[in-house]
Design an enzyme around this catalytic site. Structure first.
Site, mmCIF file in Angstrom:
data_model
loop_
_atom_site.group_PDB
_atom_site.id
_atom_site.type_symbol
_atom_site.label_atom_id
_atom_site.label_comp_id
_atom_site.label_asym_id
_atom_site.label_seq_id
_atom_site.Cartn_x
_atom_site.Cartn_y
_atom_site.Cartn_z
ATOM 1 C CG HIS A 40 -1.958 -1.071 1.222
ATOM 2 N ND1 HIS A 40 -2.851 -1.259 0.187
ATOM 3 C CD2 HIS A 40 -2.215 -2.063 2.123
ATOM 4 C CE1 HIS A 40 -3.624 -2.312 0.458
ATOM 5 N NE2 HIS A 40 -3.249 -2.824 1.617
ATOM 6 C CG ASP A 71 -2.524 -8.339 0.628
ATOM 7 O OD1 ASP A 71 -1.741 -8.610 1.560
ATOM 8 O OD2 ASP A 71 -3.612 -7.735 0.794
ATOM 9 C CG HIS A 96 -6.415 -5.512 1.713
ATOM 10 N ND1 HIS A 96 -5.811 -6.384 2.601
ATOM 11 C CD2 HIS A 96 -7.620 -5.195 2.234
ATOM 12 C CE1 HIS A 96 -6.616 -6.573 3.634
ATOM 13 N NE2 HIS A 96 -7.726 -5.867 3.437
#
Ligand code: SP5
Ligand code: ZN
Length: 345
Positions: free
Chosen positions: A162, A198, A200
């Site tokens: 992220h 992942d 996300h």
């Protein structure tokens, strides 16, 4: 599989995170990496320390002002008030649309907001050292691949996908998968692919390579209409400029089955094969596990062996980087299942 273990990870041990306005225990804990380490040792995999300083390549993935902020953030925070040594800083103000992000304020909390995408990434005294050791592991893995190693696993935390060029978020501060891809390019790989599995979407990695054709980014993740990080990860994000056509998002509805997930993996692998990559970086999040406390996919432990086997079929040298996965006690088995599935092909 040769594993690089980030021994500094333990220094990043936040006491709590904010969830629905309340303090809750962190999902992203030191125990996660320790479970993986135990399982690697139990199943006979050698652990090594990272041996390459990532400082140079780090500056080509992240911006100088973000690196300067992050490296000194904790000492700046403590300098404001000695009592801050016992407090976790959180951002409370962000430069969203119409506000300026080109000027760095002097105020610490305003700077923290400038360099954060959420208030879900608690910063501690040891965060910089832990994150930096993670990118050192990634740079070391790239060097080992160049030296002829077939695959290297970076057992590290905090996670990274992220984190963008100039911001933290989603428990991530620096982006080891992006550092591995960039280091592989600089070590002579003409084309690199990053596969992010992942739960996300890897918004940070996508954004770092969005304008580039030399690094293909492919991600399978929960649909951002309902799942974190919400503001990126849609199927219509395909790259821009020279990078047009070199970004593939495969969002799946929350609650998707393992069958649907492996269907998306086939599409991901087909796109990676078409890229004719010289090396692959896998952002290995294991929060697709059915027992994950913050995610909704339904992979079981044997599905992770299948994932490893499928990736071996690509026939590429691979750097695996640990990302998310919050069912801590099962994380070791699931991670090592990927590793051994890959080895057994
Ligand atoms: C690397 C990685 O996996 N980062 C994930 C960051 C997710 N941050 C948002 C967490 C919100 C927790 N929501 C819990 C919902 C439980 N039903
Ligand atoms: Zn995740």
């Amino acid at each position: 599989m040769l594993t690089l273990f980030n021994a500094r990870h333990f220094g990043h041990a936040p006491a709590f995170e904010i969830f629905r306005g309340e303090r809750v225990p962190c999902f992203e804990t030191p125990a996660r990496a320790e479970y993986v380490r135990e399982q690697l040792a139990a199943r006979g995999h050698a652990l090594r320390e990272p041996h390459v300083d990532s400082r140079a390549v780090l500056a080509r993935v992240h911006t100088p002002r973000y690196l300067a902020f992050l490296e000194h953030a904790w000492s700046d925070w403590e300098a404001l008030d000695p009592a801050n040594a016992q407090r976790q800083p959180f951002p409370s103000v962000w430069p969203v649309r119409t506000l300026r992000s080109d000027r760095e304020p002097a105020n610490f909390t305003a700077r923290l907001g400038l360099y954060s995408m959420d208030n879900g990434s608690p910063l501690t005294a040891g965060s910089w050292a832990a994150a930096k050791a993670g990118t050192d592991a990634a740079a070391s893995a790239a060097a080992l691949l160049r030296a002829g190693e077939g695959a290297v696993f970076c057992c590290t935390r905090p996670p990274g996908h992220h984190a963008g060029a100039d911001f933290m978020g989603g428990y991530c501060f620096l982006n080891p998968a992006a550092v591995a891809a960039q280091a592989l390019r600089e070590a002579g790989a003409a084309r690199v692919a990053v596969l992010d599995v992942d739960y996300h979407h890897g918004n940070g990695t996508q954004s770092i390579f969005y304008g580039r054709a030399d690094v293909l980014f492919v991600s399978i993740h929960g649909d951002p209409r309902t799942e974190y990080p919400f503001y990126l990860g849609h199927a219509d994000e395909t790259g821009e400029g020279e990078g047009a056509g070199f970004n593939l998002n495969l969002p799946l509805p929350a609650g998707s089955s393992a069958g649907a997930w492996f269907g998306a993996l086939d599409a991901a692998c087909a796109r990676i094969a078409r890229h004719r990559a010289d090396a692959l970086v896998v952002s290995l999040g294991l929060d697709t596990f059915a027992g994950d406390p913050i995610s909704t996919f339904a992979l079981h432990s044997d599905d992770f062996s299948r994932l490893g086997r499928r990736l071996r079929g690509l026939g590429l040298p691979v750097v695996f980087v640990l990302e998310g996965g919050y069912a801590a006690a099962e994380l070791g088995v699931n991670a090592v299942n990927v590793i051994e599935g890959f080895e057994q092909g």
